[in-house]
Design an enzyme around this catalytic site. Structure first.
Site, PDB file in Angstrom:
ATOM      1  N   ASP A 228       0.828  -1.193   0.000  1.00  0.00           N
ATOM      2  CA  ASP A 228       0.000   0.000   0.000  1.00  0.00           C
ATOM      3  C   ASP A 228       0.873   1.258   0.000  1.00  0.00           C
ATOM      4  O   ASP A 228       1.877   1.332   0.717  1.00  0.00           O
ATOM      5  CB  ASP A 228      -0.890  -0.016   1.250  1.00  0.00           C
ATOM      6  CG  ASP A 228      -1.898   1.103   1.281  1.00  0.00           C
ATOM      7  OD1 ASP A 228      -2.760   1.154   0.390  1.00  0.00           O
ATOM      8  OD2 ASP A 228      -1.822   1.928   2.215  1.00  0.00           O
ATOM      9  N   GLU A 294       1.521  -0.581  -5.100  1.00  0.00           N
ATOM     10  CA  GLU A 294       0.474   0.403  -5.344  1.00  0.00           C
ATOM     11  C   GLU A 294       1.171   1.753  -5.329  1.00  0.00           C
ATOM     12  O   GLU A 294       1.414   2.329  -4.273  1.00  0.00           O
ATOM     13  CB  GLU A 294      -0.612   0.375  -4.267  1.00  0.00           C
ATOM     14  CG  GLU A 294      -1.756   1.322  -4.598  1.00  0.00           C
ATOM     15  CD  GLU A 294      -2.328   2.074  -3.408  1.00  0.00           C
ATOM     16  OE1 GLU A 294      -3.463   2.567  -3.511  1.00  0.00           O
ATOM     17  OE2 GLU A 294      -1.652   2.190  -2.381  1.00  0.00           O
TER      18      GLU A 294
END
Length: 572
Positions: A228, A294
């Site tokens: 993330d 990401e």
């Protein structure tokens, strides 16, 4: 046009076999709270996921990615982690995770889990210790605490949160400050919600802790990690003011100037040192474990730095996700993507939907092609028919591209965004931090419909769902589509089977010369497969000598608008 006239110009060569699994894998994202509920509390859980893994195996994907299931106050759907080595009771136990992992592996599915290294929850033990310890302490050195300006009355700089509002909160204004007896006026950085303090990645203790977390889950047998905010852990020295926009989704096609390199909070060179270190950790384990970034980074040549041979293995191609439904734009982003990734020997990782963006079955039906952060009932609504038709065409195009691909739960059912969700039910922190000006991401996170005639559409045994499902989900339920010719589920299942049979993920890509500059058609070859997408108004003919293998929608006198076909020479 005859078969012999279908000449094409190759821009991407096939990669040699054998290759690592992640180079051409199709990975299915599971958002745990919305996939399946085993205990009937209306919230999805690990046991529920395990009970539905046969669906993924039958669909034909290679792996699943689990969004966070860690212990968390759930202020941001689990992306506020309080304990990286435990399962939140909302989702079950570590034993439930072990059972899920074992069942997935037994079905031939690999398992990728989310890792959230940029920030923790403010309820994490470390942050609670930092609040109590005071300025200058080793506990505070784990996070980005700074003295404010104007005698502490103003934040250290002008950065804004991705979720809206300022990116700084004064310590004595934190909800736990009074309980802990904290009176100092330092500030802490949170690029997202105030409940998600950013870690200080120049601190060796932080780096060592996250490597230990990696090893904990690798030892359990996970096959990889989706990282993330992979571009966000390192900030520019001095934390200078910056007047740009910190929004994650900007809708570029990947050819823009590298504005992220100029931002002091994202895509700093130091992040690559972290991933080189992690790469060595994963290399100690067998099975080609993988890291997927990401990273909302532009241009694509900058994103490709994350997947150099000694760093990560995959990086989501968000430039492709945000590309408008336009033939030239699609050709450009595919060409640029493959060129950038080929430079570093990595596969391109294609994606059209996830838990952070409007589902592409709705996004592609929005007039003007806008990409809002959620859609509210009083706002212009997507055209559901056009949106689904384009979504099916876009997916069939994507699955024919060489490289890996990610699917988001429910897109195989053609699920639209929930665009009429009552505002009183919204939970996304972006909704609150923007003063209710952005709907946020709840509309793409609605529980899955499994059985059209069951309470809660079969999400769980009691019919309870943590967010209500729109009426349209009933006819789109999985049991209403399995075995039904022409259904979106059967389109996905057929396409995935043919993708595997033809080895498309490891294939080449050549643009068909006759359509190289066509404003209405995208056409390419991957091996013997001809892929043709009609984005124009007039039907397009499949070349003579080719027979259609898969079509995203009904064919009439040629390939109609918003339709993709896969075709092969009649002799193949």
């Amino acid at each position: 046009m005859t078969n012999t006239a279908v000449t094409a110009t190759t821009i991407h060569p096939a990669h040699p076999e054998p290759a690592e699994w992640w180079r051409d894998a199709v990975i299915y994202q599971v958002y745990p709270r919305s996939f399946a509920d085993a205990d009937g509390d209306g919230m999805g859980d690990l046991a529920g996921i395990t009970s539905r893994l046969d669906h993924l195996a039958a669909l034909g994907v290679d792996a699943l990615w689990l969004s966070p299931f860690y212990r968390s106050p759930q202020a941001d759907g689990g992306y506020d982690v309080a304990d990286y080595r435990d399962v939140d009771p909302l989702f079950g136990t570590l034993e439930d995770f072990d059972a899920l992992l074992g069942r997935a592996h037994a079905l031939g599915l690999r398992v990728v889990i989310d890792l959230v290294p940029n920030h923790t929850s403010d309820q994490h033990r470390w942050f609670q210790e930092a609040l109590a310890a005071g300025p200058g302490s080793p506990e505070r050195a784990r996070y980005m605490f700074r003295d404010g300006k104007a005698d502490g009355e103003e934040p250290p700089n002008n950065w804004g949160s991705v979720f809206g509002g300022p990116a700084w909160t004064r310590v004595d204004r934190h909800p736990d400050a009074e309980r802990l007896g904290v009176t100092d006026t330092q500030w802490y950085l949170h690029m997202f919600d105030s409940s998600q303090p950013d870690l200080e990645w120049t601190n060796p203790e932080v780096r060592a802790e996250m490597i230990d977390v990696l090893r904990f889950w690798l030892d359990k047998g996970v096959d990889g990690f989706r990282v993330d905010v992979a571009h966000g852990m390192v900030k520019k020295d001095g934390l200078p003011d910056w007047d740009g926009n910190t929004s994650m989704v900007d809708g570029s096609t990947g050819e823009a100037a590298n504005v992220t390199a100029l931002t002091p909070m994202f895509d700093q060179p130091g992040v690559h040192e972290i991933y080189r270190e992690w790469n060595k950790v994963l290399a100690e384990y067998d099975g080609d474990r993988a890291l997927c970034a990401e990273a909302w980074v532009e241009p694509l040549s900058a994103l490709a730095r994350y997947v150099r041979p000694d760093e990560m293995q995959q990086a989501f191609n968000f430039a492709y996700l945000t590309t408008p439904w336009d033939a030239k734009a699609l050709r450009d982003v595919v060409t640029t993507s493959l060129g950038a990734y080929d430079e570093v020997g990595a596969p391109t990782t294609w994606v059209l939907s996830n838990h952070d963006v409007v589902r592409h079955a709705s996004r592609l039906g929005i007039p003007g092609g806008a990409r809002p952060n959620g859609i509210r009932a009083h706002e212009p609504q997507p055209d559901a028919v056009v949106g689904l038709r384009r979504a099916r065409a876009a997916t069939l195009q994507m699955l024919a591209l060489p490289g890996s691909a990610y699917l988001y739960q429910g897109e195989e059912l053609g699920l639209p965004e929930h665009t009429t969700l009552d505002d009183s039910l919204r939970q996304d922190p972006a909704w609150f931090r923007t003063g209710h000006t952005e709907a946020g991401r709840d509309g793409c996170r609605v529980p899955m419909p499994w059985e059209g005639d069951a309470p809660g559409l079969g999400f769980g045994p009691t019919g309870a769902t943590w967010l209500p499902q729109p009426d349209s989900y009933r006819e789109l339920a999985a049991d209403r589509q399995r075995g039904v010719a022409g259904s979106t589920y059967e389109l996905y299942r057929t396409a995935l089977a043919e993708r595997r049979r033809l080895g498309l993920g490891a294939g080449d890509l050549a643009w068909v010369d006759a359509y190289a500059d066509d404003p209405a058609v995208v056409a390419f070859r991957n091996g013997d497969l001809l892929v043709l997408t009609n984005l124009g108004d007039a039907p397009v003919q499949v070349p003579a000598g080719y027979e259609v293998l898969v079509a995203s929608g009904p064919l009439g006198d040629g390939v109609p608008t918003d339709t993709t076909v896969w075709a092969v020479p009649a002799s193949v």
